[in-house]
Design a protein around this motif. Structure first.
Motif, short mmCIF file in Angstrom:
data_model
loop_
_atom_site.label_atom_id
_atom_site.label_comp_id
_atom_site.label_asym_id
_atom_site.label_seq_id
_atom_site.Cartn_x
_atom_site.Cartn_y
_atom_site.Cartn_z
N MET A 36 0.84 -1.20 0.00
CA MET A 36 0.00 0.00 0.00
C MET A 36 0.88 1.25 0.00
N ILE A 37 0.60 2.18 -0.91
CA ILE A 37 1.29 3.45 -0.94
C ILE A 37 0.82 4.30 0.24
N THR A 38 1.74 4.98 0.88
CA THR A 38 1.39 5.78 2.06
C THR A 38 1.60 7.27 1.86
N ARG A 39 1.97 7.68 0.64
CA ARG A 39 2.16 9.11 0.39
C ARG A 39 1.32 9.54 -0.81
N LEU A 40 0.46 10.51 -0.57
CA LEU A 40 -0.40 11.07 -1.61
C LEU A 40 -0.04 12.53 -1.81
N VAL A 41 0.32 12.89 -3.04
CA VAL A 41 0.66 14.26 -3.39
C VAL A 41 -0.44 14.80 -4.30
N VAL A 42 -1.07 15.87 -3.86
CA VAL A 42 -2.19 16.44 -4.59
C VAL A 42 -1.77 17.77 -5.18
N PHE A 43 -1.67 17.84 -6.50
CA PHE A 43 -1.42 19.11 -7.17
C PHE A 43 -2.76 19.79 -7.40
N GLY A 44 -2.83 21.08 -7.02
CA GLY A 44 -4.14 21.73 -6.91
C GLY A 44 -4.74 21.41 -5.56
N GLY A 45 -3.85 21.21 -4.58
CA GLY A 45 -4.25 20.66 -3.28
C GLY A 45 -4.98 21.60 -2.36
N THR A 46 -5.17 22.86 -2.76
CA THR A 46 -5.97 23.77 -1.93
C THR A 46 -7.20 24.25 -2.70
N GLY A 47 -7.57 23.52 -3.73
CA GLY A 47 -8.74 23.89 -4.53
C GLY A 47 -10.02 23.26 -4.02
N ASP A 48 -11.07 23.44 -4.80
CA ASP A 48 -12.40 22.99 -4.41
C ASP A 48 -12.47 21.47 -4.28
N LEU A 49 -11.83 20.74 -5.18
CA LEU A 49 -11.88 19.27 -5.13
C LEU A 49 -11.25 18.75 -3.84
N ALA A 50 -10.08 19.28 -3.49
CA ALA A 50 -9.42 18.84 -2.26
C ALA A 50 -10.26 19.18 -1.04
N ALA A 51 -10.83 20.39 -1.03
CA ALA A 51 -11.60 20.84 0.14
C ALA A 51 -12.87 20.03 0.32
N ARG A 52 -13.63 19.85 -0.74
CA ARG A 52 -14.96 19.24 -0.64
C ARG A 52 -14.94 17.72 -0.63
N TYR A 53 -13.91 17.13 -1.25
CA TYR A 53 -13.96 15.67 -1.44
C TYR A 53 -12.73 14.94 -0.88
N LEU A 54 -11.52 15.40 -1.20
CA LEU A 54 -10.34 14.61 -0.82
C LEU A 54 -10.07 14.65 0.68
N LEU A 55 -10.12 15.83 1.28
CA LEU A 55 -9.91 15.89 2.73
C LEU A 55 -10.98 15.09 3.49
N PRO A 56 -12.28 15.24 3.17
CA PRO A 56 -13.28 14.39 3.84
C PRO A 56 -13.06 12.91 3.58
N ALA A 57 -12.60 12.56 2.36
CA ALA A 57 -12.34 11.15 2.06
C ALA A 57 -11.23 10.58 2.93
N VAL A 58 -10.15 11.35 3.09
CA VAL A 58 -9.06 10.91 3.96
C VAL A 58 -9.54 10.78 5.40
N SER A 59 -10.35 11.73 5.83
CA SER A 59 -10.89 11.67 7.19
C SER A 59 -11.74 10.41 7.38
N ALA A 60 -12.55 10.07 6.39
CA ALA A 60 -13.37 8.85 6.47
C ALA A 60 -12.50 7.60 6.49
N LEU A 61 -11.40 7.61 5.75
CA LEU A 61 -10.49 6.46 5.75
C LEU A 61 -9.82 6.29 7.12
N PHE A 62 -9.46 7.39 7.75
CA PHE A 62 -8.93 7.30 9.11
C PHE A 62 -10.00 6.76 10.07
N ALA A 63 -11.21 7.27 9.95
CA ALA A 63 -12.29 6.85 10.85
C ALA A 63 -12.57 5.36 10.72
#
Length: 455
Positions: free
Chosen positions: A1-28
């Motif tokens: 399993m890869i443990t490093r995710l690099v997001v280009f455009g990482g402070t845009g709408d996609l990261a805010a609305r979907y990727l950060l919540p997705a990571v939070s759900a994966l931790f949960a």
């Protein structure tokens, strides 16, 4: 399993609305631990403190339903780096240890070719994976060029052309309903099904997305990818397994069997429109051309409908309607399977029945079957609707997609030939619309869309 995710455009709408919540759900859900790192990169330049404040605000707003501990773990695992995706030096600086990494291009599609070239020049570590949002290319030629660039960078199995629709619970249940129930699969063909509607009608307007939407329009934004993907799952032959090869081979077969639309077909089998000022409920909405950032000369459509036929043994004679529209009077997001009427009604003049309809609700996620039942008096009929609510999923759609990326399972990703075949379907429509063979009709916000008589 890869443990490093690099997001280009990482402070845009996609990261805010979907990727950060997705990571939070994966931790949960326990899928990530302290080894995981998410690097959000852009060209803006901000302090780590400013970035962490932004992360906390986005998680509080978009991931409020996940536990506080999961949000804190997400914030702790997330950091900011200033980097230009078109600078090989900047990109190489994000790959210091030579370990495999997942690169997420949360960028405008026009930047994909340059981004992939830069990643190649930066020396992407072996075993790394690339994630691209739709649309995959801006046209068929662009998709073919982008696929060639990707093939020079990483193996096809390491390319994740993601479409979050495929990870939605109802879409997964569409496969389950079809393939795990003999009663449905036995009638899943043109002998029993007259029409299938794949609809994404929404009351939402542009919502500040002019920078993207005004360059693509509804056909490229929704029909060319999301809705065609749903069509593939509905119409494909039962695969041997749901592994990446079997599933994706069968989806490509569907796209290849879609009958190309000719210039003579397109005025009768497509519609396009753009919303005017109006009321959606009690909310006043400006005309699309008056929205901030819109250039009316581009002629972007906010409503697109396409009727397709599939030339195959199973589906010859069934009509497939794909439609998406903005600023409409009601939300309707579903797959509706319309069965043919029964061949004989033995109930006399009182026995009037509508054909059965099976509906897969996409948002909200539910399943319903509209039947005809015996009424309260002799030989009378009445409609009967059976409805089932889906259990809430363990992960949101983007959570499932990210997990697949990190584990290297491309089953729900779009393969190169699949992306190109999808462009083949819509290319004649785009060409005909550019020549105004189908005029851009107008419809008031809050209405049902452009009138059919305008075709």
């Amino acid at each position: 399993m890869i443990t490093r995710l690099v997001v280009f455009g990482g402070t845009g709408d996609l990261a805010a609305r979907y990727l950060l919540p997705a990571v939070s759900a994966l931790f949960a859900a326990g899928h990530l631990d302290s080894r995981f790192e998410m690097v959000c990169a852009d060209r803006k330049g901000r302090s780590e403190a400013e970035f962490q404040q932004w992360v906390a605000a986005q998680l509080d707003h978009h991931a409020a339903d996940t536990p506080v501990a999961a949000r804190k773990a997400t914030a702790a695992a997330t950091r900011y780096r200033r980097a230009d995706i078109q600078s090989s030096e900047d990109v190489a600086a994000l790959l210091p240890d030579g370990q495999p990494v997942a690169i997420y291009l949360a960028l405008p599609p026009a930047l994909f070719p340059a981004a992939v070239t830069t990643l190649h020049d930066a020396g992407l570590p072996a075993g790394s994976r690339i994630v691209l949002e739709k649309p995959f290319g801006e046209d068929l030629a662009g998709a073919e060029k982008l696929n060639r660039l990707l093939a020079e960078l990483v193996p096809e199995r390491a390319v994740f052309r993601v479409d979050h629709f495929l990870a939605m619970t109802t879409v997964q249940n569409l496969l389950g309903s079809r393939l795990a129930n003999r009663v449905l699969e036995s009638v899943w063909n043109s002998a029993h099904i007259a029409e299938v509607e794949i609809i994404w009608d929404e009351t939402l307007t542009l919502e500040g997305r002019a920078g993207y939407y005004d360059h693509v329009g509804a056909l490229k934004d929704m029909v060319q990818n999301h809705l065609l993907q749903l069509l593939c799952l509905i119409a494909m032959e039962p695969p041997i397994t749901l592994s990446e090869r079997d599933l994706r081979d069968h989806k490509v077969d569907v796209l290849r069997s879609i009958r190309p639309l000719t210039d003579a077909d397109i005025p009768h089998r497509t519609r396009r429109g753009r919303y005017l000022a109006g009321l959606i409920g009690d909310r006043g909405v400006p005309a699309y051309v008056d929205e901030q950032g819109v250039d009316a000369k581009r002629g972007a459509e906010t409503f697109a409908e396409v009727q397709l036929m599939i030339d195959s043994w199973r589906w010859s004679g069934t009509n497939f309607v794909l439609r998406s529209g903005k600023a409409l009077g009601a939300d309707r997001k579903e797959v509706a399977v319309h069965f043919r009427p029964v061949p004989h009604m033995p109930f006399g003049h009182q026995g009037v029945a509508a054909p059965d309809v099976l509906r897969f609700g996409l948002d909200p996620e539910c399943l319903s079957l509209e039947l005809t039942a015996i009424g309260p008096t002799v030989n009378t009929l009445k409609p009967l609707t059976l409805t089932a609510r889906m259990d809430p999923p363990e992960l949101p759609a983007y959570g499932r997609l990210l997990l697949d990326v990190l584990h290297g399972d491309p089953s729900l990703a779009i393969r190169a030939d699949e992306a190109e075949q999808a462009w083949r379907v819509v290319t004649p429509i785009l060409a005909a619309w550019s020549r105004n063979l189908v005029p851009l009709a107008e419809y008031p916000a809050g209405s049902a869309g452009p009138p059919r008589s305008g075709r």
